[in-house]
Design an enzyme around this catalytic site. Structure first.
Site, PDB file in Angstrom:
ATOM      1  N   HIS A  11       1.975   1.289  -7.084  1.00  0.00           N
ATOM      2  CA  HIS A  11       0.619   1.469  -6.903  1.00  0.00           C
ATOM      3  C   HIS A  11       0.177   2.546  -8.185  1.00  0.00           C
ATOM      4  CE1 HIS A  11      -2.769   2.082  -4.327  1.00  0.00           C
ATOM      5  NE2 HIS A  11      -2.940   2.872  -4.718  1.00  0.00           N
ATOM      6  N   GLU A  12       0.826   3.491  -8.264  1.00  0.00           N
ATOM      7  CA  GLU A  12       0.168   4.812  -9.047  1.00  0.00           C
ATOM      8  C   GLU A  12       0.399   4.344 -10.569  1.00  0.00           C
ATOM      9  OE1 GLU A  12      -1.631   6.608  -7.676  1.00  0.00           O
ATOM     10  OE2 GLU A  12      -0.859   6.590  -5.599  1.00  0.00           O
ATOM     11  N   HIS A  37      -2.652   2.293 -11.254  1.00  0.00           N
ATOM     12  CA  HIS A  37      -3.788   3.122 -11.793  1.00  0.00           C
ATOM     13  C   HIS A  37      -3.598   3.597 -13.278  1.00  0.00           C
ATOM     14  CE1 HIS A  37      -5.964   3.531  -8.111  1.00  0.00           C
ATOM     15  NE2 HIS A  37      -4.946   3.949  -7.528  1.00  0.00           N
ATOM     16  N   GLU A  87      -8.843   1.023  -7.830  1.00  0.00           N
ATOM     17  CA  GLU A  87      -7.847   0.506  -6.838  1.00  0.00           C
ATOM     18  C   GLU A  87      -7.748  -0.954  -7.016  1.00  0.00           C
ATOM     19  OE1 GLU A  87      -5.757   2.274  -3.644  1.00  0.00           O
ATOM     20  OE2 GLU A  87      -7.125   3.292  -5.119  1.00  0.00           O
TER      21      GLU A  87
HETATM   22 ZN    ZN Z   1      -4.801   3.914  -5.265  1.00  0.00          ZN
END
Ligand code: ZN
Length: 510
Positions: free
Chosen positions: A264-265, A268, A303
């Site tokens: 997830h990170e 980003h 996101e």
């Molecule tokens: Zn996030």
């Protein structure tokens, strides 16, 4: 020096300060000993005030006027023109927000967050109530200062998601609910397909760390311009595209925690690392309303990238077909009886649950709707803070068929309201919707994408995302980006199709 060059130099210094603020925040959340909290808070507040005084200044006003005169009639679609418009808009809104209101929000927010943490630990909603009432009143003041046409929520969400409104969200939520609720009902009716529980074993943390590093590197996170560390609440942050920090957290008894937080990170991080080099130190790599150095089109747009890599790629069948052997080599005993198919099922288990951050792809957006609808009703005065536990529990029952046994696992679970973060929750759903739209567009334009993903080759997708989305930084709005790649603005249909296809197959639904 042209007026534009003078404004660019002024903005570059402001952008530097925002990147320095990010450096302090990263250190605070990933490295700093607990004892440093008080002095770090003061340092952040001093530097934020300094940064804001540079942005909301007569110098900025004069430079904006001069540049607008200088480039009148020039290409209004260029990065320069877009950077100028965004700087002007942010300047006008910032000027409307009184400094003393910001100071009151920061002061009460800090105290309120500490009270909330204690209230959650002790399951004591009444002690948090006066602070939540205070933060709600301050958010109403903030909405009035920013200004809005229809709903105070429109002013608050403007800070995170330009172009989004309460009315549009109601429509999106209705469309999501109409498909997700029946899909969830069909899934829950099926017997649990899992034969064994993979997460009972202990998973060595050093091995988890090596895996997180390897998987994030495989999807394209550049470790010459990035780092992976651990943090109690994982996050990603950048100090320009050439220094992007990501974090994850480790649980010896729950391997998916570290793996999916890292993916997830890293999602980003990939956004930040692939912004065009020419946008470094410009208005297109900073959020001037939130005073935050961040390069994505909006919070929801950022996101989109994290959820695309975490869920659409990281929880896909192809991903685990390809990488299960790597996982098994790292944990030969723990995963001796498992295979790629079992792992795929284990990381895509759907169950209605009480806690948002543990929710699966199907139920996640229901948690967001519940929170957003409550925020809107609070701002309208349709419900009172006193009634929140009952309202929360009734909505949980309606959307997920569960009633929290206590407020700790109900209305007290999220930190956002304690520091006054109203308007943030829907950005997570917007990210989910965008991720499905963008990946569908990528598949339509890249006929070989299925094959390259099956081979564990993520370069083609990363290149396409960089060219079409990442490299533009904040130049385009989320709707504009989506129209450029798919011909239409934000549309929940591709997400609903993706959920229906994936989970019908997983749960053998007819
Ligand atoms: Zn996030």
């Amino acid at each position: 020096m042209t007026a534009y060059e003078a404004l660019a130099a002024h903005i570059a210094e402001y952008n530097d300060l925002l990147c320095i603020l990010n450096t302090l925040r990263w250190d605070m959340r990933a490295m700093m000993p607990a004892g440093g909290a008080r002095s770090r808070g003061k340092q952040l507040s001093t530097l934020s005030k300094l940064a804001k005084s540079i942005f909301v200044s007569d110098a900025t006003a004069r430079l904006l006027d001069a540049v607008e005169a200088e480039i009148a009639g020039a290409d209004c679609d260029s990065y320069q023109a877009r950077a100028l418009r965004q700087t002007r808009d942010a300047y006008e809104i910032q000027k409307r927000i009184p400094a003393e209101l910001v100071a009151r929000m920061a002061a009460l927010g800090a105290e309120s967050e500490a009270v909330w943490a204690k209230a959650r630990a002790e399951n004591d909603f009444p002690s948090f109530k006066p602070f939540l009432k205070g933060m709600l009143a301050l958010n109403i003041e903030l909405a009035e200062a920013i200004g809005y046409d229809d709903h105070p929520f429109d002013a608050l969400i403007l800070q995170f998601e330009p172009g989004m409104t309460a009315a549009r969200l109601h429509q999106i939520f209705a469309e999501l609910r109409a498909s997700i609720s029946p899909l969830l009902a069909r899934i829950v009716a099926v017997d649990e397909p899992l034969a064994i529980d993979l997460w009972k074993a202990e998973y060595d943390l050093a091995a988890q760390k090596r895996l997180c590093h390897k998987l994030t590197e495989l999807i394209g996170f550049d470790y010459d311009r990035g780092r992976l560390d651990s943090a109690p609440h994982p996050f990603a942050i950048s100090f320009t595209r050439d220094d992007v920090r990501i974090t994850t957290r480790y649980d010896a008894n729950y391997l998916p925690m570290s793996l999916f937080a890292a993916l997830h990170e890293a999602g980003h991080g990939l956004y930040e690392q692939n912004i065009a080099r020419e946008l470094t130190r410009t208005a297109l790599t900073a959020d001037f309303l939130g005073q935050y150095a961040i390069g994505g089109a909006s919070v929801g747009a950022h996101e989109f990238s994290s959820r695309l890599w975490e869920n659409q790629i990281g929880r896909s069948h192809a991903f685990w077909e390809r990488h299960f052997a790597r996982l098994q080599a790292a944990f030969p005993q723990q995963l001796a009886e498992a295979d790629a198919e079992l792992l795929y099922r284990a990381v895509n288990r759907v169950r209605p649950s009480l806690i948002r951050v543990e929710a699966d792809e199907v139920t996640y957006n229901l948690h967001i709707m519940l929170r957003t609808e409550i925020e809107m009703a609070l701002l309208e005065g349709a419900i009172a803070v006193d009634d929140l536990p009952e309202v929360w529990n009734a909505k949980m029952q309606e959307y997920l068929g569960l009633t929290p046994p206590d407020d700790r696992r109900g209305v007290l679970q999220d930190v956002h309201w304690s520091f006054g973060g109203f308007g943030v929750f829907p950005t997570y759903t917007i990210g989910n919707i965008m991720a499905a739209q963008v990946l569908a567009a990528a598949h339509a334009q890249l006929p070989d994408l299925v094959a390259s993903l099956a081979n564990g080759d993520y370069q083609a997708l990363l290149y396409w995302l960089s060219e079409n989305i990442y490299r533009h930084g904040r130049a385009y709005s989320p709707d504009e980006l989506l129209k450029r790649v798919s011909g239409e603005g934000l549309n929940p249909a591709p997400l609903l199709n993706y959920l229906e296809r994936k989970y019908s197959d997983l749960y053998g639904l007819s």
